[in-house]
Design a protein around this motif. Structure first.
Motif, PDB file in Angstrom:
ATOM      1  N   ARG A 204      47.497  36.767  39.839  1.00 24.89           N
ATOM      2  CA  ARG A 204      46.466  35.802  39.461  1.00 24.89           C
ATOM      3  C   ARG A 204      46.384  34.693  40.504  1.00 24.89           C
ATOM      4  N   GLU A 205      45.199  34.181  40.667  1.00 26.79           N
ATOM      5  CA  GLU A 205      44.970  33.123  41.652  1.00 26.79           C
ATOM      6  C   GLU A 205      45.835  31.906  41.335  1.00 26.79           C
ATOM      7  N   GLY A 206      46.571  31.446  42.338  1.00 29.07           N
ATOM      8  CA  GLY A 206      47.371  30.240  42.171  1.00 29.07           C
ATOM      9  C   GLY A 206      48.729  30.449  41.539  1.00 29.07           C
ATOM     10  N   ILE A 207      49.027  31.702  41.115  1.00 27.90           N
ATOM     11  CA  ILE A 207      50.326  32.006  40.506  1.00 27.90           C
ATOM     12  C   ILE A 207      51.107  32.884  41.478  1.00 27.90           C
TER      13      ILE A 207
END
Length: 283
Positions: A204-207
């Protein structure tokens, strides 16, 4: 979590032999649970799995160290639950061709898997490729894979039955993969419709993704369990590293895309060769 890991040894060594219940032991447990012979609607399937487990006592490949009974299992996806190499390889080959880039042999692509979509693209693109080309290749791959993954993805033999058996025994199931999150949720929902997963987390984006333990820790928090009550299962040294960083047990599987020697060198809590071996110490 076990405080000490021992060297993994093959079946045949008394100290490492898988702990498998006999039919008599299982019957005794069923009586204690108030379950009469023939009263369990899943008993036929359970008996089939039990028979395969018992046969492992005579077989080769059951590697076992000290594994504490978990309350939850987190599975990797590609190379662990499903064989997705054909679909990934075909989509990547078409994406490369669409941009006039040279293809790779499937064996090479096998080694690219496990690092997320951008990791796959970075390894497949020519060395020194600029960001615009990498972005275009990633977009082409995802667009193709979104339409075609079902044609080149299959659940490994024995996996679905083992997962169902574990779930009936009250063990929570989850998936943690570096595959893009949308693909992960779609694939799990399509290929395992009869199962309930407590969580399915993809990239996931940012994770941060594996081997960062953030996703594994998030799943344990969702379940309300301490790290020591969770086991992470995968086919790569990255999965073993993720489990250790999260404070979870690590079980490696040999049927996936990564080198067995490297898995052994990483000293997981157990290394198994068949899905049914997941049940050996826990049911």
């Amino acid at each position: 979590m076990a405080s000490h890991r021992t060297a993994l040894r093959p079946t045949g060594s008394t100290s490492s032999r898988c702990s498998i219940q006999t039919e008599a032991q299982m019957a005794t447990q069923n009586r204690k649970r108030g379950r009469l012979p023939g009263s369990d609607p899943t008993s036929a399937e359970d008996t089939t799995i039990r028979s395969r487990l018992l046969s492992l006592q005579k077989g080769v490949g059951c590697w076992h160290a000290r594994v504490v009974t978990p309350q939850a299992l987190i599975f990797d996806l590609d190379g662990t639950l499903v064989d997705s190499l054909p679909g990934i390889a075909d989509s990547l080959t078409r994406a490369l061709a669409s941009l006039g880039l040279p293809p790779h042999k499937r064996l090479a692509i096998r080694g690219f898997i496990g690092h997320g979509a951008r990791g796959l693209i970075s390894r497949a693109a020519p060395a020194g490729s600029a960001e615009p080309l990498l972005a275009a290749l990633e977009q082409a791959f995802k667009a193709d894979y979104d339409l075609t993954w079902q044609q080149g993805t299959a659940v490994y033999p024995g996996v679905a039955g083992v997962l169902a058996h574990l779930q009936r025994r009250g063990i929570a199931l989850a998936v943690l993969t570096n595959k893009p999150h949308a693909f992960a949720t779609s694939m799990v929902g399509s290929l395992f419709p009869a199962l309930t997963f407590a969580a399915v987390l993809g990239q996931r984006e940012g994770i941060p993704h594996k081997p960062d333990p953030a996703g594994a820790i998030e799943i344990a928090a969702t379940l309300g369990l301490p790290m020591s009550a969770v086991t992470l299962i995968g086919d790569s040294t990255m999965d073993i590293e993720t489990a250790r960083s999260a404070g979870m047990q690590a079980v490696a599987v040999s049927w996936g895309y990564h080198d067995r020697v490297a898995l052994e060198a990483s000293m997981p809590d157990a290394l198994i060769d068949m899905p049914e071996e997941l049940l050996a110490s826990w049911v």
